[in-house]
Design an enzyme around this catalytic site. Structure first.
Site, PDB file in Angstrom:
ATOM      1  N   GLU A   1      93.570  17.400 -19.805  1.00 32.70           N
ATOM      2  CA  GLU A   1      94.779  16.308 -19.467  1.00 32.70           C
ATOM      3  C   GLU A   1      94.519  16.361 -17.694  1.00 32.70           C
ATOM      4  O   GLU A   1      93.916  16.842 -17.172  1.00 32.70           O
ATOM      5  CB  GLU A   1      95.930  17.019 -19.556  1.00 32.70           C
ATOM      6  CG  GLU A   1      96.266  17.224 -21.312  1.00 32.70           C
ATOM      7  CD  GLU A   1      97.670  17.500 -21.581  1.00 32.70           C
ATOM      8  OE1 GLU A   1      97.990  18.483 -21.086  1.00 32.70           O
ATOM      9  OE2 GLU A   1      98.383  16.888 -22.595  1.00 32.70           O
TER      10      GLU A   1
ATOM     11  N   GLU B   1      95.392  22.093 -25.863  1.00 34.54           N
ATOM     12  CA  GLU B   1      95.580  22.687 -24.811  1.00 34.54           C
ATOM     13  C   GLU B   1      96.402  23.986 -25.388  1.00 34.54           C
ATOM     14  O   GLU B   1      97.705  24.195 -25.612  1.00 34.54           O
ATOM     15  CB  GLU B   1      96.443  21.874 -23.733  1.00 34.54           C
ATOM     16  CG  GLU B   1      96.233  20.725 -23.304  1.00 34.54           C
ATOM     17  CD  GLU B   1      95.079  20.718 -22.180  1.00 34.54           C
ATOM     18  OE1 GLU B   1      94.808  22.171 -21.890  1.00 34.54           O
ATOM     19  OE2 GLU B   1      94.244  19.892 -21.865  1.00 34.54           O
TER      20      GLU B   1
ATOM     21  N   ASN C   1     107.547  25.536 -22.298  1.00 30.02           N
ATOM     22  CA  ASN C   1     107.555  26.207 -20.866  1.00 30.02           C
ATOM     23  C   ASN C   1     107.442  25.232 -19.750  1.00 30.02           C
ATOM     24  O   ASN C   1     107.937  25.467 -18.827  1.00 30.02           O
ATOM     25  CB  ASN C   1     106.101  27.086 -20.741  1.00 30.02           C
ATOM     26  CG  ASN C   1     104.705  26.619 -21.043  1.00 30.02           C
ATOM     27  OD1 ASN C   1     104.773  25.537 -21.600  1.00 30.02           O
ATOM     28  ND2 ASN C   1     103.738  27.130 -20.391  1.00 30.02           N
TER      29      ASN C   1
ATOM     30  N   CYS D   1     100.541  29.310 -19.341  1.00 31.19           N
ATOM     31  CA  CYS D   1      99.207  29.518 -20.232  1.00 31.19           C
ATOM     32  C   CYS D   1      98.191  29.818 -19.134  1.00 31.19           C
ATOM     33  O   CYS D   1      97.143  30.480 -19.833  1.00 31.19           O
ATOM     34  CB  CYS D   1      98.898  28.046 -20.865  1.00 31.19           C
ATOM     35  SG  CYS D   1      98.974  26.571 -19.836  1.00 31.19           S
TER      36      CYS D   1
END
Ligand SMILES: NC(=O)c1ccc[n+]([C@@H]2O[C@H](COP(=O)([O-])OP(=O)(O)OC[C@H]3O[C@@H](n4cnc5c(N)ncnc54)[C@H](O)[C@@H]3O)[C@@H](O)[C@H]2O)c1
Length: 430
Positions: A402, A188, A91, A222
């Site tokens: 992150e 993640e 994505n 997400c």
């Protein structure tokens, strides 16, 4: 690939003109993924900002000096882990490659990056940029492939760490494989995040926020806030506004400046998302708009994987569309009455990636942020991810972070050096 790249270097000003290197990478990202060029440009901006941010941090990495009795002391050194593997989702292909490689390289590691086979191209551009910027051969490497390649990387004994972005089921496999040789892992993963809209909100902002929380990158984000809880008193006016604006989203050629929604990633994924809408209808949800395959008027786009963004009303917490990650442009809206009730419902999920709240009451905003079980809470906005701000999940949405300074912790290890300034104890009397 070379022809698509207009130059090299990382400019230092934000929001670049629609020409030059960044625009060309953005165009490739559109072809890679199907998202609109407007969004892809933001992705590329966020990406070079990540490289600049960690390049700046690299020179600040430091340990600690600890004084001990008798003049002795210890110090810590922050050291690299070694070879880190990055595995990306489709994505945000270029951005994910940057978010992983920038902190990895800044901490002195090498990285082997595997993009999703659906979006193989732009990670290679990143490798070319690193090379032209002077990164030695072998420090950043792109390996193409799917699950089999990913498995080989996770099982490789020479790999010190795996940073993975993708679905929860794959994340669990990555953790299992990495456990065999005790590799460090950052996960993640997916989400089904709640967005809570109180009746005292600034309605215009809340409606815009709900669109931001659901329809960027065709809903394939997400951290999207796809469970939209709206306080009952403002439900009619909220729905009217959100549906009006959702219907006005321009779908079509993602390379055109006016387009705000492009194509989904594959035919299979489009069918899956449309299947969620059908299932929602069967379970009693009401489609207020969208939720259908869409054929743009341009003949060249016929057969593309487009769908109209969908708003679902009459949803309840036990419906499939409210429980499972759809990863498409489908917003489920539900009424609530009290703060206590909505917090319980919002937290009743195995996911915990993000959350959001719209209210003008600052005490309530911070209380709700404290009580939501998620790695991020957006107050009076949604889906804002500046590179300075840590991003990552709670619960089954993963762990590790992150972005932000904290990510240094996940790409380095501490060595303690203990220095004796006196004589060694004669403990054994010999
Ligand atoms: N939390 C985040 O930052 C974040 C960001 C983007 C996407 N996502 C999540 O990613 C998912 C969508 O992406 P996807 O469909 O590419 O996910 P996915 O799990 O199918 O694949 C992700 C990556 O893992 C690789 N892979 C698949 N099976 C593997 C295996 N057995 N071993 C090693 N590697 C393997 C794939 O080739 C791909 O590169 C969604 O759930 C979304 O929420 C999370």
């Amino acid at each position: 690939l070379k022809a698509a790249k207009g130059g090299v270097g990382f400019p230092s000003s934000s929001l670049l003109p629609m020409t030059g290197t960044n625009y060309n990478i953005a165009k490739l990202e559109v072809i890679n993924n199907g998202k609109s060029i407007t969004e892809a440009r933001v992705d590329i901006d966020v990406s070079w900002q990540s490289l600049e941010y960690y390049a700046g941090i690299a020179g600040t990495l430091a340990g600690q000096h600890i004084q001990l009795p008798g003049g002795s002391f210890a110090y810590t050194r922050r050291e690299a882990l070694g070879v880190c593997v990055g595995i990306g989702a489709w994505n945000y292909p270029f951005q994910i490659a940057c978010w992983k490689s920038a902190p990895a390289l800044a901490c002195g590691n090498a990285m082997v990056f595997k993009p999703s086979p659906f979006t193989a191209v732009t990670a290679v551009i990143l490798a070319e940029i690193y090379k032209e910027a002077g990164v030695p051969d072998g420090l950043f490497n792109v390996v193409q492939g799917g699950a089999e390649t990913g498995t080989l990387l996770c099982n490789h004994p020479g790999v010190a760490k795996v940073s993975f972005t993708g679905s929860v089921p794959t994340g669990k496999k990555i953790m299992e494989m990495s456990a065999k040789t005790v590799k460090q892992v950052t996960l993640e993963l997916g989400g089904k995040s709640p967005l809570i809209i109180f009746k005292d909100c600034e309605l215009e902002n809340a409606v815009r926020g709900a669109l931001m929380a659901n329809f960027l990158t065709q809903g394939e984000v997400c951290c999207n806030g796809t469970r939209v809880y709206v306080q009952r008193e403002i439900m009619p006016v909220f729905l009217e506004e959100v549906v009006k604006r959702t219907k006005a989203i321009s779908i079509g050629d993602p390379l055109l400046e006016d387009t705000r929604m492009g194509a989904l990633i594959t035919r299979q994924h489009l069918d899956k998302v449309l299947g969620f809408v059908s299932q929602a209808k069967k379970e009693g949800a009401k489609v207020l708009c969208g939720g259908e395959a869409f054929t743009p008027i341009e003949p060249k786009l016929k057969g593309g994987y487009y769908m109209s963004p969908c708003v679902l009303d009459n949803c309840t917490d036990d419906m499939t569309c409210v429980k499972e990650e759809i990863f498409g442009p489908v917003m489920s809206v539900m009424p609530f009455d009290t703060e206590e009730e909505v917090l319980k419902r919002a937290n009743n999920t195995t996911f915990g990636l993000a959350s959001g709240v719209f209210t003008r009451d600052i005490s309530r905003a911070h209380r709700v942020a404290e009580n939501l079980q998620a790695g991020t809470c957006f107050i009076n906005n949604y889906n804002i991810s500046p590179v300075e701000v840590p991003f990552g999940g709670y619960k089954q949405s993963g762990f590790g972070r992150e972005n932000g300074q904290v990510t240094i912790e996940y790409y380095s290890q501490l060595k303690t050096v203990v220095v004796e300034m006196g004589a060694v104890d004669d403990y054994f009397n010999c």
